[in-house]
Enzyme design. Sequence first.
Site, PDB file in Angstrom:
ATOM      1  CB  THR A 132      43.587  40.002  39.360  1.00 20.23           C
ATOM      2  OG1 THR A 132      44.360  39.530  40.466  1.00 20.23           O
ATOM      3  CG2 THR A 132      42.340  39.137  39.298  1.00 20.23           C
ATOM      4  CG  ASP A 133      48.616  38.176  40.650  1.00 22.51           C
ATOM      5  OD1 ASP A 133      47.586  38.598  41.233  1.00 22.51           O
ATOM      6  OD2 ASP A 133      49.762  38.316  41.125  1.00 22.51           O
ATOM      7  CD  GLU A 134      44.059  38.733  44.347  1.00 22.55           C
ATOM      8  OE1 GLU A 134      43.089  38.249  44.944  1.00 22.55           O
ATOM      9  OE2 GLU A 134      44.535  39.858  44.617  1.00 22.55           O
ATOM     10  CE1 TYR A 158      38.821  41.439  42.140  1.00 22.02           C
ATOM     11  CE2 TYR A 158      40.765  40.290  42.970  1.00 22.02           C
ATOM     12  CZ  TYR A 158      40.197  41.224  42.121  1.00 22.02           C
ATOM     13  OH  TYR A 158      40.984  41.934  41.247  1.00 22.02           O
ATOM     14  CE  LYS A 162      39.096  41.239  37.345  1.00 19.63           C
ATOM     15  NZ  LYS A 162      38.634  42.498  36.666  1.00 19.63           N
TER      16      LYS A 162
HETATM   17  P1  NAD Z   1      38.883  49.947  42.381  1.00 17.16           P
HETATM   18  O1  NAD Z   1      38.001  49.168  43.291  1.00 17.16           O
HETATM   19  O2  NAD Z   1      39.791  50.977  42.960  1.00 17.16           O
HETATM   20  O3  NAD Z   1      37.995  50.712  41.281  1.00 17.16           O
HETATM   21  C1  NAD Z   1      36.933  50.091  40.621  1.00 17.16           C
HETATM   22  C2  NAD Z   1      36.147  51.165  39.870  1.00 17.16           C
HETATM   23  O4  NAD Z   1      35.081  50.518  39.161  1.00 17.16           O
HETATM   24  C3  NAD Z   1      35.501  52.201  40.785  1.00 17.16           C
HETATM   25  O5  NAD Z   1      35.684  53.493  40.254  1.00 17.16           O
HETATM   26  C4  NAD Z   1      34.024  51.828  40.773  1.00 17.16           C
HETATM   27  O6  NAD Z   1      33.168  52.941  40.976  1.00 17.16           O
HETATM   28  C5  NAD Z   1      33.862  51.232  39.386  1.00 17.16           C
HETATM   29  N1  NAD Z   1      32.747  50.287  39.298  1.00 17.16           N
HETATM   30  C6  NAD Z   1      32.458  49.264  40.157  1.00 17.16           C
HETATM   31  N2  NAD Z   1      31.339  48.625  39.751  1.00 17.16           N
HETATM   32  C7  NAD Z   1      30.941  49.232  38.602  1.00 17.16           C
HETATM   33  C8  NAD Z   1      29.875  49.012  37.696  1.00 17.16           C
HETATM   34  N3  NAD Z   1      28.975  48.033  37.902  1.00 17.16           N
HETATM   35  N4  NAD Z   1      29.774  49.811  36.610  1.00 17.16           N
HETATM   36  C9  NAD Z   1      30.661  50.814  36.396  1.00 17.16           C
HETATM   37  N5  NAD Z   1      31.690  51.082  37.232  1.00 17.16           N
HETATM   38  C10 NAD Z   1      31.834  50.299  38.318  1.00 17.16           C
HETATM   39  O7  NAD Z   1      39.686  48.877  41.546  1.00 17.16           O
HETATM   40  P2  NAD Z   1      41.181  48.934  40.997  1.00 17.16           P
HETATM   41  O8  NAD Z   1      42.106  48.493  42.058  1.00 17.16           O
HETATM   42  O9  NAD Z   1      41.386  50.216  40.318  1.00 17.16           O
HETATM   43  O10 NAD Z   1      41.125  47.750  39.921  1.00 17.16           O
HETATM   44  C11 NAD Z   1      40.748  48.024  38.572  1.00 17.16           C
HETATM   45  C12 NAD Z   1      40.765  46.727  37.793  1.00 17.16           C
HETATM   46  O11 NAD Z   1      42.075  46.167  37.841  1.00 17.16           O
HETATM   47  C13 NAD Z   1      39.832  45.661  38.342  1.00 17.16           C
HETATM   48  O12 NAD Z   1      39.235  44.999  37.251  1.00 17.16           O
HETATM   49  C14 NAD Z   1      40.745  44.724  39.124  1.00 17.16           C
HETATM   50  O13 NAD Z   1      40.243  43.411  39.146  1.00 17.16           O
HETATM   51  C15 NAD Z   1      42.018  44.828  38.317  1.00 17.16           C
HETATM   52  N6  NAD Z   1      43.269  44.598  39.058  1.00 17.16           N
HETATM   53  C16 NAD Z   1      43.522  45.275  40.209  1.00 17.16           C
HETATM   54  C17 NAD Z   1      44.726  45.081  40.877  1.00 17.16           C
HETATM   55  C18 NAD Z   1      45.069  45.842  42.142  1.00 17.16           C
HETATM   56  O14 NAD Z   1      46.094  45.534  42.763  1.00 17.16           O
HETATM   57  N7  NAD Z   1      44.309  46.812  42.550  1.00 17.16           N
HETATM   58  C19 NAD Z   1      45.666  44.161  40.366  1.00 17.16           C
HETATM   59  C20 NAD Z   1      45.370  43.488  39.179  1.00 17.16           C
HETATM   60  C21 NAD Z   1      44.173  43.729  38.523  1.00 17.16           C
HETATM   61  P1  TYD Z   2      45.104  43.385  49.729  1.00 13.92           P
HETATM   62  O1  TYD Z   2      45.716  44.742  49.598  1.00 13.92           O
HETATM   63  O2  TYD Z   2      43.711  43.274  50.248  1.00 13.92           O
HETATM   64  O3  TYD Z   2      45.256  42.683  48.301  1.00 13.92           O
HETATM   65  P2  TYD Z   2      44.986  41.133  47.871  1.00 13.92           P
HETATM   66  O4  TYD Z   2      44.278  40.437  48.963  1.00 13.92           O
HETATM   67  O5  TYD Z   2      44.144  41.300  46.657  1.00 13.92           O
HETATM   68  O6  TYD Z   2      46.353  40.567  47.590  1.00 13.92           O
HETATM   69  O7  TYD Z   2      46.038  42.509  50.671  1.00 13.92           O
HETATM   70  C1  TYD Z   2      47.412  42.311  50.380  1.00 13.92           C
HETATM   71  C2  TYD Z   2      47.958  41.355  51.418  1.00 13.92           C
HETATM   72  O8  TYD Z   2      47.942  41.996  52.698  1.00 13.92           O
HETATM   73  C3  TYD Z   2      47.126  40.095  51.576  1.00 13.92           C
HETATM   74  O9  TYD Z   2      48.008  38.989  51.826  1.00 13.92           O
HETATM   75  C4  TYD Z   2      46.278  40.366  52.816  1.00 13.92           C
HETATM   76  C5  TYD Z   2      47.154  41.268  53.642  1.00 13.92           C
HETATM   77  N1  TYD Z   2      46.444  42.259  54.484  1.00 13.92           N
HETATM   78  C6  TYD Z   2      46.745  42.371  55.841  1.00 13.92           C
HETATM   79  O10 TYD Z   2      47.602  41.641  56.381  1.00 13.92           O
HETATM   80  N2  TYD Z   2      46.076  43.308  56.590  1.00 13.92           N
HETATM   81  C7  TYD Z   2      45.125  44.123  56.043  1.00 13.92           C
HETATM   82  O11 TYD Z   2      44.524  44.946  56.773  1.00 13.92           O
HETATM   83  C8  TYD Z   2      44.843  44.006  54.641  1.00 13.92           C
HETATM   84  C9  TYD Z   2      43.803  44.868  53.988  1.00 13.92           C
HETATM   85  C10 TYD Z   2      45.530  43.061  53.898  1.00 13.92           C
END
Ligand code: NAD
Ligand code: TYD
Length: 356
Positions: A132-134, A158, A162
């Site tokens: 992630t960019d975070e 989180y 990461k």
């Molecule tokens: P998500 O929370 O929707 O899905 C995570 C999946 O991992 C789930 O299916 C869960 O059951 C599985 N999981 C969790 N713990 C596990 C374990 N110990 N063993 C096996 N499986 C396990 O997450 P996502 O949003 O799909 O993100 C996927 C990846 O991409 C993550 O690594 C996250 O850090 C990264 N990422 C997400 C975003 C975003 O905006 N969602 C952006 C950048 C990077």
């Molecule tokens: P989120 O989807 O949780 O992603 P991340 O925190 O990983 O960027 O949140 C996106 C943005 O929206 C973040 O600035 C927090 C804000 N947010 C709200 O304002 N209300 C909400 O209920 C949630 C879940 C997030």
Amino acid sequence: MILVTGGAGFIGANFVLDWLKEQNEPIVNLDKLTYAGNLASLAVLADDPRHIFIQGDIADGELITSLLKQYQPRAIVHFAAESHVDRSIHGPEAFLQTNIIGTFQLLQAARQHYAALTGDAAARFRFLHVSTDEVYGSLAPDAPAFTEQHPYEPNSPYSASKAASDHLVRAWHHTYGLPVLTTNCSNNYGPFQFPEKLIPLMIHRAVNGEGLPVYGDGKNVRDWLYVGDHCAAIRRVLEKGILGETYNIGGRAEMRNIDVVHLLCDLLDEQKPKKQGGSYREQIQFVTDRPGHDRRYAIDSSRIDSELDWKPSQTFATGLRKTVQWYLDNESWVDNVTSGAYRQWTKLNYQARKDV
Ligand code: NAD
Ligand code: TYD
């Protein structure tokens, strides 16, 4: 054959579905099925022999070793993680366990597996770590977007977990020669995202007539990318990325949260007008801010653009419209994933803020 971890989650499920649409190479999908993993997202693959689903934990080294031995995948694409910042604030331990220890166990098993490969099999093996960019921390309003050279300054449990996993992946390359690739992506949105993240949460609460909780002043900025574009970028990095390198992936779509929520309300007003009239915007409520809330993320994706020729295909406007329509058309998926513990979580997260 490739091995995907976390392929029942939001991005992982999109990746598995897109991969099997694009090519015939089978996938072993290892997922623990936490609250965030749902096989309903992969229902169309129920009878597809190219998708082999294994329920299990990435921290289970023996299981990973046996899967690698049995299936001999040419690559591991590692999505599995605990992924929600608010949950990491309430309970950081699961984040350390899965994101750090889990990644460590996966790396160890991959390293042993790789050491036994020879010739072509060794040359083409890849471990792609999805991050992630975070990990880069928070940007000032006028600061340039994150490049791959930006220092790591994670601020939430989180992002710290990461960042730790990124460092492990880097170390396993430099120390043990594991052929790794790392991607750092901005906020994703699209089908199958669990309705705890901003966009699906707002859609879900809006159509249920609930308050739309905007944290703080709503002016925090995120850089949004449609999930299908992220999956295409990962496929490109897997195919063409230089080993040991990292690639930033972003949508060049910086938006303030309040503007995202306004856009969502306007799309819902159009696509599912309120029976009693009026706008969904009336449901917006400003609530207590998230502790340590990062102000701004923005990705400079010029490296993946110029070196690997990847660009997003969706704008935020086109992607958001598709996403709203998908959630309106798939209420049964939302009902399925929001049964059980979901209600308990939203109560904890939002009622604790006292304003909603
Ligand atoms: P998500 O929370 O929707 O899905 C995570 C999946 O991992 C789930 O299916 C869960 O059951 C599985 N999981 C969790 N713990 C596990 C374990 N110990 N063993 C096996 N499986 C396990 O997450 P996502 O949003 O799909 O993100 C996927 C990846 O991409 C993550 O690594 C996250 O850090 C990264 N990422 C997400 C975003 C975003 O905006 N969602 C952006 C950048 C990077
Ligand atoms: P989120 O989807 O949780 O992603 P991340 O925190 O990983 O960027 O949140 C996106 C943005 O929206 C973040 O600035 C927090 C804000 N947010 C709200 O304002 N209300 C909400 O209920 C949630 C879940 C997030």
